[in-house]
Design an enzyme around this catalytic site. Sequence first.
Site, short mmCIF file in Angstrom:
data_model
loop_
_atom_site.label_atom_id
_atom_site.label_comp_id
_atom_site.label_asym_id
_atom_site.label_seq_id
_atom_site.Cartn_x
_atom_site.Cartn_y
_atom_site.Cartn_z
N GLU A 1 20.12 78.34 36.44
CA GLU A 1 19.93 79.75 36.02
C GLU A 1 18.70 79.81 35.12
O GLU A 1 18.63 79.10 34.11
CB GLU A 1 21.14 80.23 35.21
CG GLU A 1 22.34 80.60 36.04
CD GLU A 1 23.49 81.10 35.15
OE1 GLU A 1 24.05 82.16 35.47
OE2 GLU A 1 23.84 80.43 34.17
N SER B 1 24.44 77.15 27.76
CA SER B 1 25.33 77.72 28.78
C SER B 1 25.89 79.08 28.34
O SER B 1 26.40 79.82 29.17
CB SER B 1 26.48 76.76 29.08
OG SER B 1 27.15 76.42 27.89
N HIS C 1 19.33 76.94 32.45
CA HIS C 1 20.70 76.44 32.39
C HIS C 1 21.04 75.58 33.61
O HIS C 1 21.17 76.08 34.71
CB HIS C 1 21.67 77.64 32.29
CG HIS C 1 23.11 77.24 32.28
ND1 HIS C 1 24.11 78.06 32.78
CD2 HIS C 1 23.73 76.11 31.86
CE1 HIS C 1 25.28 77.44 32.65
NE2 HIS C 1 25.07 76.26 32.10
N ASN D 1 28.75 81.84 34.13
CA ASN D 1 29.86 81.71 33.18
C ASN D 1 30.51 83.05 32.87
O ASN D 1 31.72 83.13 32.67
CB ASN D 1 29.40 81.01 31.90
CG ASN D 1 29.34 79.51 32.07
OD1 ASN D 1 30.06 78.95 32.91
ND2 ASN D 1 28.49 78.85 31.31
#
Length: 726
Positions: free
Chosen positions: A463, A430, A451, A501
């Site tokens: 992702e 992540s 991800h 993120n």
Amino acid sequence: MIYQGNAITVARNGDDIATLTFDLKGESVNKLSSAVVQELGDAVKALENENGLKGLMITSGKDAFIVGADITEFHGLFDKGEEYLVEMNLKVHDIFNAIEDLPFPTVTAINGLALGGGCEVLLTTDFRVMGEKAKIGLPETKLGILPGWGGCVRLPRLIGADNAVEWIAGGTENRAADALKMGAVDAVVPNDQLEAAALDILARAASGELDYQARRDEKKQPLKLNAIEQMMAFETAKGYVAGKAGPHYPAPVEAIKVIQKGAGEERARAQAIEAKAFAKLALSNVAFNLVGLFMNDQVVKKKAGKYEKQAQPVKQTAVLGAGIMGGGIAYQSASKGTPILMKDIKDEALELGLKESRKLFAKQVERKKLTTEQMAEKLTNIRPTLSYGDFGNVDLVVEAVVENPKVKGAVLAEVEESVGEGTILTSNTSTISINRLAQNLKRPENFCGMHFFNPVHRMPLVEVIRGAKTSDAAVGATVAYARAMGKTPIVVNDCPGFLVNRILFPYFGGFSFLVEQGADFQRVDKVMEKFGWPMGPAYLLDVVGLDTAVHAGEVMAEGFPDRMGSMSGEGDKKSAIQLMYENDRLGQKNDKGFYAYEEDRKGKPKKVSDEAAYALVKQVVKEEKEFSDDDIIARMMVPLCLETVRCLEDDIVASPAEADMALIYGIGFPPFRGGALRYIDALGVAEFVKLADRLAQELGPLYAPTEKLRKMADAGKRFYPTASQG
């Protein structure tokens, strides 16, 4: 030939039956664009002028019947205003009514998907025959509008008000068996018998065995409901649907109101009510944004399709690490039909991963989505193993071990020795740089990030992270596998936190600033939930895990020290997030974080206020300020939106469409607001820059607009051009 157009042909057979076929040239599906609707009007006029016809059959030359109106035209049409939209809908009503009023019986042969305007076409005919695998429905409320071409008028008269409310407010796609049971169609047959069944119905209607005129009369007249039945059908439904849809999505309740208002009216008046209500909803921000989302989703799917073409098919996969995440990935792969090896170094870990998969399959059985036999069959797609013995035939590996660069690097180098030269390796990291993880690999071109978001079975986004040496083939295979798993892959470039993120943590930074200045974190949660987020920032941090948040915050601080440096929390700069972590309040993982957690009746964690959390938060409060709801929203949303702008400018993500869809699918950005970049457009780029500048003076670089954004503001540009700008 009675009529020949670009999308519609009308031919006459030897029995004097006309067949109107939708088959849009140059397209894989039939859509009702303005041009196609115009053609339909011309075709109906040709039918009216043709002598001696005994019936009409409407069919499709594509695999789907008609997928609906051409949504790509919507923004341009909506820009023309309410009066235009009402007039446009009434013109379509005239065409559809002309089909309904033809002087001979009519039938539709529904061979595949018939949605929205496509469903409204088939409601105009006297009879309907449906293929076994076809589906029909009116999903307009999912776009913030309602059926505007007769769906709210004809469907209740056909299947009853309560059933129509369920179909229209829910926007459901309905299977053939359900449509038959409800009375929406007259017969369900295999596709190869559709035409024969439709012609048989026309013959029976022509002979007087079936009363087609009575069918028409029922669709044109008011609904046969007394006052008590109306109240039962509509008032109860409005309350239930409003509760389910929430305050930000008015279309489902408006659709019920339209059905209710039109219930006591004949066709023309009921259609006028529908046309006006459609136009009003179409001009709302919600409809504009939800239509924009649909268009963005098409962009994302098209891009994924292009990547997929560059790849060999992925037939056998493996996951390394059999924890909750590994078990979730194994379940998702197995449930969608791609066999997967689940590798770990301990038997008990493998059992945990299998237990997670079994639990998720068992839920599917409980919901009657699967039978016990189907569950057992799908479970055989997961093969647990302690060794790399069977990895020679694996096409793609997902590494899902602990979030530690040394451990991940060692595991990836180890598995590379056991797989074929063409096997794609991916990491479900992540935050850890893909370029960093690629350093120990002999074939970095075969490596990228994959991800997944937690929980894997629920979150639609994956992702796919391209490293500096990642090949197109590796990206293509990973995209193909994500799509085979039923996920929406978005390709991004490598950077700390990747896309989602990286954007999320400035939002948490905004939250930390608010708490430092005395804002009540529970109030912040309530304000942001009212704004449209599924959960406020404190609650979200508890769900993510405070340990995970602190670790990711340190990665962000290292990667972007100028604006995210405070997230490392050194010295006296500790945030409320770090304080929670240091006091072993990890969130839902150990039942205490910003909230305490108790089990509800279903065994799920329920948050409750906790004085101990408030006592800890007081340690970081540096001043007491009063914040309005608008202040809270601005302080939370500006850093998130600015980081989205930076990701676009830094080429981490290729387009505004992909950036906004990633936020909606990855962290639950309120869909009715359209995404971060559409949110800036809605505020106005110049207004957003002014707001950011004002906050940056007090709160620093996290709130400072980029130079490119300032230039956009000065030039009056937007992230999404208006329909008039093309």
